[in-house]
Design a protein around this motif. Structure first.
Motif, PDB file in Angstrom:
ATOM      1  N   VAL A 183       0.833  -1.206   0.000  1.00  0.00           N
ATOM      2  CA  VAL A 183       0.000   0.000   0.000  1.00  0.00           C
ATOM      3  C   VAL A 183       0.866   1.254   0.000  1.00  0.00           C
ATOM      4  O   VAL A 183       0.621   2.204  -0.775  1.00  0.00           O
ATOM      5  N   ILE A 184       1.881   1.285   0.849  1.00  0.00           N
ATOM      6  CA  ILE A 184       2.740   2.471   0.942  1.00  0.00           C
ATOM      7  C   ILE A 184       3.490   2.692  -0.369  1.00  0.00           C
ATOM      8  O   ILE A 184       3.627   3.832  -0.840  1.00  0.00           O
ATOM      9  N   LYS A 185       3.963   1.629  -0.998  1.00  0.00           N
ATOM     10  CA  LYS A 185       4.704   1.778  -2.250  1.00  0.00           C
ATOM     11  C   LYS A 185       3.813   2.316  -3.359  1.00  0.00           C
ATOM     12  O   LYS A 185       4.240   3.147  -4.173  1.00  0.00           O
ATOM     13  N   ARG A 186       2.577   1.851  -3.418  1.00  0.00           N
ATOM     14  CA  ARG A 186       1.664   2.360  -4.443  1.00  0.00           C
ATOM     15  C   ARG A 186       1.379   3.851  -4.232  1.00  0.00           C
ATOM     16  O   ARG A 186       1.361   4.635  -5.185  1.00  0.00           O
ATOM     17  N   LEU A 187       1.142   4.242  -2.980  1.00  0.00           N
ATOM     18  CA  LEU A 187       0.889   5.656  -2.703  1.00  0.00           C
ATOM     19  C   LEU A 187       2.145   6.490  -2.940  1.00  0.00           C
ATOM     20  O   LEU A 187       2.060   7.639  -3.377  1.00  0.00           O
ATOM     21  N   ALA A 188       3.316   5.914  -2.662  1.00  0.00           N
ATOM     22  CA  ALA A 188       4.568   6.636  -2.908  1.00  0.00           C
ATOM     23  C   ALA A 188       4.770   6.888  -4.395  1.00  0.00           C
ATOM     24  O   ALA A 188       5.285   7.936  -4.794  1.00  0.00           O
ATOM     25  N   MET A 189       4.374   5.938  -5.242  1.00  0.00           N
ATOM     26  CA  MET A 189       4.477   6.150  -6.681  1.00  0.00           C
ATOM     27  C   MET A 189       3.536   7.256  -7.144  1.00  0.00           C
ATOM     28  O   MET A 189       3.860   8.027  -8.052  1.00  0.00           O
ATOM     29  N   ASP A 209      13.748   0.669   9.622  1.00  0.00           N
ATOM     30  CA  ASP A 209      13.138   1.184   8.404  1.00  0.00           C
ATOM     31  C   ASP A 209      12.921   0.035   7.414  1.00  0.00           C
ATOM     32  O   ASP A 209      13.868  -0.657   7.035  1.00  0.00           O
ATOM     33  N   VAL A 210      11.672  -0.149   7.019  1.00  0.00           N
ATOM     34  CA  VAL A 210      11.337  -1.159   6.025  1.00  0.00           C
ATOM     35  C   VAL A 210      11.368  -0.555   4.628  1.00  0.00           C
ATOM     36  O   VAL A 210      11.762  -1.208   3.658  1.00  0.00           O
ATOM     37  N   PHE A 211      10.979   0.690   4.521  1.00  0.00           N
ATOM     38  CA  PHE A 211      10.936   1.380   3.230  1.00  0.00           C
ATOM     39  C   PHE A 211      11.122   2.862   3.473  1.00  0.00           C
ATOM     40  O   PHE A 211      10.574   3.427   4.423  1.00  0.00           O
ATOM     41  N   ARG A 212      11.908   3.489   2.619  1.00  0.00           N
ATOM     42  CA  ARG A 212      12.135   4.933   2.718  1.00  0.00           C
ATOM     43  C   ARG A 212      12.256   5.498   1.316  1.00  0.00           C
ATOM     44  O   ARG A 212      13.021   4.986   0.493  1.00  0.00           O
ATOM     45  N   ALA A 213      11.485   6.531   1.040  1.00  0.00           N
ATOM     46  CA  ALA A 213      11.539   7.203  -0.261  1.00  0.00           C
ATOM     47  C   ALA A 213      11.577   8.702  -0.018  1.00  0.00           C
ATOM     48  O   ALA A 213      10.600   9.282   0.457  1.00  0.00           O
ATOM     49  N   GLU A 214      12.705   9.311  -0.319  1.00  0.00           N
ATOM     50  CA  GLU A 214      12.843  10.748  -0.138  1.00  0.00           C
ATOM     51  C   GLU A 214      12.071  11.492  -1.226  1.00  0.00           C
ATOM     52  O   GLU A 214      11.845  10.969  -2.330  1.00  0.00           O
ATOM     53  N   ARG A 227      11.315   8.256  -8.454  1.00  0.00           N
ATOM     54  CA  ARG A 227      10.532   7.536  -7.459  1.00  0.00           C
ATOM     55  C   ARG A 227      10.339   6.075  -7.857  1.00  0.00           C
ATOM     56  O   ARG A 227      10.412   5.177  -7.008  1.00  0.00           O
ATOM     57  N   LEU A 228      10.095   5.811  -9.143  1.00  0.00           N
ATOM     58  CA  LEU A 228       9.941   4.430  -9.587  1.00  0.00           C
ATOM     59  C   LEU A 228      11.239   3.652  -9.413  1.00  0.00           C
ATOM     60  O   LEU A 228      11.207   2.450  -9.109  1.00  0.00           O
ATOM     61  N   ALA A 229      12.376   4.327  -9.593  1.00  0.00           N
ATOM     62  CA  ALA A 229      13.654   3.653  -9.351  1.00  0.00           C
ATOM     63  C   ALA A 229      13.788   3.276  -7.884  1.00  0.00           C
ATOM     64  O   ALA A 229      14.335   2.208  -7.557  1.00  0.00           O
ATOM     65  N   GLN A 230      13.294   4.138  -6.966  1.00  0.00           N
ATOM     66  CA  GLN A 230      13.351   3.825  -5.540  1.00  0.00           C
ATOM     67  C   GLN A 230      12.406   2.688  -5.176  1.00  0.00           C
ATOM     68  O   GLN A 230      12.745   1.825  -4.361  1.00  0.00           O
ATOM     69  N   VAL A 231      11.219   2.689  -5.769  1.00  0.00           N
ATOM     70  CA  VAL A 231      10.193   1.722  -5.368  1.00  0.00           C
ATOM     71  C   VAL A 231      10.343   0.399  -6.107  1.00  0.00           C
ATOM     72  O   VAL A 231      10.326  -0.672  -5.493  1.00  0.00           O
ATOM     73  N   GLU A 235      16.561  -1.521 -12.133  1.00  0.00           N
ATOM     74  CA  GLU A 235      16.394  -2.296 -13.359  1.00  0.00           C
ATOM     75  C   GLU A 235      15.135  -1.874 -14.110  1.00  0.00           C
ATOM     76  O   GLU A 235      15.151  -1.741 -15.335  1.00  0.00           O
ATOM     77  N   PHE A 236      14.038  -1.667 -13.379  1.00  0.00           N
ATOM     78  CA  PHE A 236      12.821  -1.218 -14.048  1.00  0.00           C
ATOM     79  C   PHE A 236      13.026   0.155 -14.672  1.00  0.00           C
ATOM     80  O   PHE A 236      12.616   0.404 -15.807  1.00  0.00           O
ATOM     81  N   ALA A 237      13.653   1.065 -13.928  1.00  0.00           N
ATOM     82  CA  ALA A 237      13.858   2.420 -14.445  1.00  0.00           C
ATOM     83  C   ALA A 237      14.726   2.416 -15.695  1.00  0.00           C
ATOM     84  O   ALA A 237      14.490   3.183 -16.633  1.00  0.00           O
TER      85      ALA A 237
END
Length: 628
Positions: A183-189, A209-214, A227-231, A235-237
């Motif tokens: 859920v957090i990753k989707r909202l972060a994107m 910390d389980v996940f951190r996105a500046e 942000r997509l590279a962080q989440v 490789e995806f980016a």
């Protein structure tokens, strides 16, 4: 089989008004399915409040504690009690339920959470003192002063303690924690300019910390890419294509991965409508339809797509958790996604994902190195100079056609005579630069199936059969688009009996199916008559084909099954008409194949989504030999 005992007794039932506590618990059953649902509602409230820094903490998978801290606008003390009342919200005024610009709008989340858990809200709005209120299983406490600089802290403890039966249906702590992370990753994107931190404070409470996105900087595309590279990972980016298309009020942006960067399931598909993460059958069907010509059925594309449109063109109020939406014109949304993705994939040309090369390098394990020092390890002797490499590159091409015919074919074949020695350019004159082809110049053929080519920055290994098969397939498709799909008339039309609904759906698509060579018309009642089938398919079971089309319609709002079957035939024709494995090729043939690959869209993968070539950079090759 139904029970003989009716659910309602023979006595006249009495209609009762449920109390607020029961109403809130029922609402919580729709809105709060698990801890991740509570996190979603609270974080969306924080985003709606204008927060730029959001921290989420949980313990025991969110079952015992969830805390969301934000720096948003906060809640005034006199509004705290009202915020915990059902259908009380600051996000809409109720005059137009289609003009919704926020995540939340129903005003059900906070009272629902307070009904099934122990909820504490501490908040401070600008110009007000901090205040706090507590709700324990639906029982609201008094508003009291609290110390807080700004923003809001919402703490939810003992979720579902008021409805113990719901606890039995929760999964393990680890599974619930993974759902919270998703859920957090989707909202972060969806919000690249917001800082997100997710912490697990189970056990001693110190947490990790389980996940951190500046928060990202720059324009929207740069921020989203970062942000997509962080989440989703670098490789995806690196292997995704930017998407930016607009049609009749709908704006599609995001990134879609190359076909060779596919997944075994649909876990890497993220779809958003007006910033809201959704799991919508229409959108996922459109995404699959855009890639169906490039991936086999057991592979799935990876993408993060964002559809922006005026709120009046989409209804977000069709699901209690707002995870589904309904477009006013579904065909417009689907057409935009399919055309935009196919255009981006065509522009990518022969490009293949870098993960193919990484997997190849991973399969090459260099021998363990000892402490010995070789002459080439000494300073200045680690590699040829750039001028020497350029001269060698230029020198190999002229004599290659004469030497390529025998090397790498059969063991025991005599080696050819060495080509004439290369005469270096006079001192002071630079060697003429070799053509900078993306796929390089052919240097040889091994096992009569793989072409080895040298590029300016490394080497390329090409599967000659897979590459030529794709080239022939694309040529056949272009011919079909130019000349149309030939139809064969059935001597006796085949009558297919259907339900009235299925018959109407098919007849609506009659014109579209006719372009693909499938001619149908109404035959009275709920039956249709199949009068023509695509000639390239040969003898066809018309009834089975019609039922396949209907099955495809059940999964989405349009059918690709006829086109898919036609293109499957073209694929088989291309396979038989392409260069076979085991065929020796001359140098000019190999170079011609490389040049055609560079000029043909989608040539980086074969008809089944597998790569047609692998590119290895010089730095990676040198790393294998311990040169770096």
């Amino acid at each position: 089989m139904p029970s003989p005992t009716p659910n309602i007794s023979e006595n006249r039932p009495v209609i009762r008004q449920l109390d607020d506590s029961a109403i809130n618990r029922i609402a919580a059953g729709e809105v709060v399915e698990r801890p991740a649902s509570a996190v979603k509602e609270l974080v969306e409230n924080a985003i709606d409040a204008g927060a730029r820094r959001i921290t989420v903490e949980y313990a025991d998978g969110g079952k015992t504690m969830i805390r969301v801290t934000d720096d948003g606008c906060g809640i005034a003390p006199e509004d705290l009690a009202l915020a915990l009342s059902r259908h009380a919200t600051s996000k809409i005024d109720g005059s137009d339920l289609l003009d919704i610009h926020t995540f939340g709008f129903r005003g059900e989340a906070l009272p629902s959470l307070g009904a099934v858990g122990r909820l504490t809200i501490t908040s401070r709005a600008s110009g007000f003192d901090g205040a706090e209120i507590t709700v324990d299983g639906g029982r609201m406490g008094e508003v009291r002063p609290a110390a807080l600089n700004s923003g809001t802290i919402v703490t939810l403890r003992d979720l579902f303690f008021a409805t113990p039966a719901r606890l039995k249906f929760l999964r393990t702590d680890r599974a619930e924690a993974q759902a919270i992370g998703d859920v957090i990753k989707r909202l972060a994107m969806a919000e690249p300019f917001v800082r997100f931190v997710l912490r697990d404070v189970s056990g001693d409470g110190k947490g990790r910390d389980v996940f951190r996105a500046e928060a990202e900087q720059g324009d929207l595309f740069e921020a989203l890419h970062g942000r997509l590279a962080q989440v989703l990972g670098r490789e995806f980016a690196e292997n995704s294509l930017p998407i930016d298309a607009m049609r009749e009020g709908l704006h599609l942006t995001g990134f879609a991965a190359l076909p060779t960067y596919s997944r075994g399931s649909a876990v890497a598909q993220y779809l958003f409508v007006n910033g809201r993460p959704v799991r919508d059958k229409l959108l996922t069907g459109a995404l699959r339809g855009a890639y169906f010509d490039f991936l086999s059925r057991d592979r799935h594309p990876a993408a993060a797509l964002f559809v922006e449109c005026p709120p009046t063109l989409v209804d977000v109020n069709v699901h209690p958790a707002k995870s589904e939406v309904r477009f006013r014109d579904p065909g417009l949304a689907r057409g935009l996604i399919v055309s935009a993705l196919r255009h981006a994939l065509a522009e990518a040309g022969h490009r293949a994902s870098t993960t193919v090369a990484q997997a190849t390098l991973g399969a090459m394990q260099p021998e363990p190195q000892g402490a010995r020092v070789y002459q080439m390890d000494r300073a200045g002797m680690d590699r040829p100079s750039p001028a020497a490499r350029q001269a060698a590159y230029n020198a190999q091409a002229p004599g290659f056609a004469e030497t390529a015919g025998v090397w790498g074919r059969v063991e025991g074949t005599p080696m050819p005579e060495a080509p004439a020695p290369f005469t270096a350019a006079p001192e002071g004159e630079e060697a003429a630069p070799a053509p900078d082809y993306p796929l390089g110049t052919a240097r040889g053929q091994v096992h009569e199936n793989y072409i080895i080519a040298q590029t300016a920055s490394g080497m390329v290994i090409v599967d000659q059969h897979a590459a030529h098969e794709r080239l022939v397939y694309e040529k056949l498709k272009r011919q079909m688009e130019t000349n149309g799909v030939a139809a064969q008339a059935l001597l006796i039309p085949e009558i297919v009996e259907l339900s009235a609904n299925d018959c109407a759906r098919l007849l609506e698509l009659a014109d579209e199916l006719a372009k693909l060579g499938l001619g149908i018309e109404a035959f009275g009642g709920s039956a249709i008559a199949v009068r023509e089938t695509p000639a390239i398919l040969g003898t066809v079971n018309a009834r089975a084909l019609i039922l396949d089309v209907l099955d495809e319609l059940d999964e989405g709002d349009s059918s690709n099954i006829v086109q898919a079957e036609i293109e499957a035939i073209l694929s088989r024709v291309a396979c038989h008409g392409s260069i076979r494995s085991g065929r020796w090729m001359r140098a000019e043939e190999m170079n011609a194949l490389l040049r055609e690959m560079e000029a043909t869209p989608h040539s980086g993968q074969c008809n089944h989504g597998r790569p047609t070539y692998v590119e290895l950079k010089l730095a990676d090759i040198e790393r294998l030999f311990g040169r770096t």
